[in-house]
Design a protein around this motif. Structure first.
Motif, PDB file in Angstrom:
ATOM      1  N   ASP A   1       0.830  -1.166  -0.010  1.00 44.95           N
ATOM      2  CA  ASP A   1       0.262  -0.050  -0.045  1.00 44.95           C
ATOM      3  C   ASP A   1       0.545   1.005  -0.040  1.00 44.95           C
TER       4      ASP A   1
ATOM      5  N   ASN B   1      -1.938  -5.430  -5.955  1.00 43.93           N
ATOM      6  CA  ASN B   1      -3.403  -6.110  -5.382  1.00 43.93           C
ATOM      7  C   ASN B   1      -4.597  -5.333  -5.813  1.00 43.93           C
ATOM      8  N   SER B   2      -5.925  -5.665  -5.417  1.00 43.55           N
ATOM      9  CA  SER B   2      -6.735  -5.006  -5.850  1.00 43.55           C
ATOM     10  C   SER B   2      -7.036  -3.549  -5.320  1.00 43.55           C
ATOM     11  N   ARG B   3      -6.264  -3.184  -4.126  1.00 43.78           N
ATOM     12  CA  ARG B   3      -6.188  -1.753  -3.816  1.00 43.78           C
ATOM     13  C   ARG B   3      -5.416  -0.904  -4.632  1.00 43.78           C
ATOM     14  N   ASN B   4      -4.378  -1.559  -5.130  1.00 45.28           N
ATOM     15  CA  ASN B   4      -3.236  -0.843  -5.883  1.00 45.28           C
ATOM     16  C   ASN B   4      -2.644  -1.837  -6.999  1.00 45.28           C
ATOM     17  N   ASN B   5      -3.184  -1.405  -8.150  1.00 43.45           N
ATOM     18  CA  ASN B   5      -2.618  -2.332  -9.329  1.00 43.45           C
ATOM     19  C   ASN B   5      -2.176  -1.796 -10.316  1.00 43.45           C
TER      20      ASN B   5
ATOM     21  N   ARG C   1       3.010 -10.121  -7.193  1.00 43.82           N
ATOM     22  CA  ARG C   1       1.279 -10.243  -7.125  1.00 43.82           C
ATOM     23  C   ARG C   1       0.973 -11.696  -6.673  1.00 43.82           C
TER      24      ARG C   1
ATOM     25  N   GLU D   1      -3.442 -18.941 -13.428  1.00 45.20           N
ATOM     26  CA  GLU D   1      -3.058 -17.663 -13.225  1.00 45.20           C
ATOM     27  C   GLU D   1      -1.377 -17.384 -13.120  1.00 45.20           C
TER      28      GLU D   1
END
Length: 392
Positions: free
Chosen positions: A62, A78-82, A94, A101
């Motif tokens: 983050d 991640n989904s908050r910071n891509n 990741r 994946e």
């Protein structure tokens, strides 16, 4: 040597920067700082207290805006910071949760695949990969195993083809107090088969912590005994420690080691083993307890309670009054690591010892020499359940 990554808990812990420094100093490849609820200022404060020359071995999850100005060496998408921050030239990683994946991110430096084992830090987060599925996945050096990983898994993960291992729960909270409350220490025996049989009887009674203690044995005999006892402990999901022989811990796949006052010092043990391994230290006085805690032991073995024939060079016995006095002194000194009482303890003694604040008892001869060791183990556990609070 398997590359290891340690991920921080979601919540900031006291003294976190110093602990990160220590882990990196012990040979951890990278530390991932994951505090989704932390402010920019809080994260910056942690980073500022990590030496600048170590920050290239830090990845953040983050507040990516801190990466470039603070010299951080990695970001974890991640989904908050891509999105990789502008001007950033470090490592990018990741998390993945399926084999498919892994082929979707060839541009990234490394990936986590999870959960490989049942998670330690997340209740109900269970493994959903079979060994056959992993063996056929062509994993490679970019893929790190995550989820329930303990040091004892490293050899298996290497065989499966992982490039490294990532730990969260095992690095910060290596055992539960429920496991800790009753510890079985192997007594002298005529053969390794006899030792293993005694351990199995204790495990059948509910014991979930075993220390293999063979003080005067040859290294080959210890390895032979561990080859029988280690798999037994893992079958019962029990903690398996060696006494003293630090160098053998990773060789036999043990969860850690217990060292006495004449054995290798705790800081040296940590440098040899790294994070994730449990380190216990013996104490007989308050000064001993303080020294063990300051040195970084995960728990203290305090004793002896009374005279016992299972240990040579016995220290002065403590009795109930001694435990109450020492545990009060430890609390006043700010010692928070758990303490296990040891030395000639019987089930009836638990009612007397428990109010002192110990978190468990370590037993050897009382279980080993009982007519029915399994039933004796059950008797100890019933008393512990009655008098000790083992929640954590």
């Amino acid at each position: 040597m398997m590359r290891t990554i340690v991920i921080t808990p979601e919540d900031i812990i006291p003294g976190e920067a110093a602990k990160i420094h220590s882990m990196l100093d012990c040979g951890v490849w990278r530390i991932h700082i994951r505090h989704p609820k932390a402010t920019t200022g809080q994260l910056a404060e942690i980073i500022e207290n990590i030496p600048a020359d170590m920050r290239q071995r830090i990845s953040i999850h983050d507040h990516f805006e801190l990466a470039v100005p603070m010299g951080i060496g990695g970001v974890h998408l991640n989904s908050r910071n891509n999105q990789v921050p502008a001007g950033f030239e470090g490592l990018v990683s990741r998390s993945c949760h399926s084999i498919v994946e892994l082929d979707m991110h060839p541009e990234l430096d490394y990936l986590f695949l999870s959960p490989i084992y049942d998670s330690i830090s997340k209740t109900g987060y269970l493994s959903h990969f079979s060994p056959d599925e992993l063996a056929g996945a062509r994993l490679g050096s970019r893929i790190f195993a995550l989820g329930g990983v303990r040091p004892r898994h490293f050899a298996e993960l290497q065989q499966l083809g992982f490039g490294g291992a990532a730990m969260l729960g095992a690095a910060w909270k290596p055992f539960s107090l429920g496991d800790f409350r009753l510890q079985y220490i192997t007594p002298a025996a005529d053969s390794v088969d006899e030792l293993a049989h005694g351990v199995e009887l204790a495990l059948k009674g509910g014991c979930r912590w075993v220390q293999l203690r063979m003080k005067d044995a040859d290294e080959s005999d210890i390895v032979q005994a561990a080859a029988l006892i280690g798999p037994l402990c893992h079958r019962y999901n029990a903690v398996f420690l060696l006494d003293d022989h630090v160098e053998l811990v990773p060789v036999v796949g043990a969860d850690g080691v217990h060292v006495g006052q004449n054995d290798m010092p705790v800081p040296d043990v940590r440098r040899v083993l790294g994070p994730g391994y449990i380190i216990g230290a013996t104490a007989n006085t308050l000064d001993d307890m303080i020294a063990a805690a300051v040195a970084g032991a995960d728990y203290i073995g305090l004793g002896p309670y009374r005279f016992t024939t299972t240990k040579k060079n016995l220290k002065p016995t403590l009795g109930a009054e001694g435990y109450h006095s020492l545990m009060t002194g430890a609390k006043n000194a700010g010692i928070s690591i758990p303490v296990v009482a040891i030395g000639g303890i019987e089930p009836a003694d638990i009612a007397v010892i428990a109010p002192s604040g110990v978190a468990g008892v370590a037993i050897s001869g009382s279980i080993a020499t009982a007519p029915d060791p399994t039933q004796k183990t059950i008797e100890f556990i019933n008393q512990l359940n009655r008098y000790l609070s083992c929640k954590n």
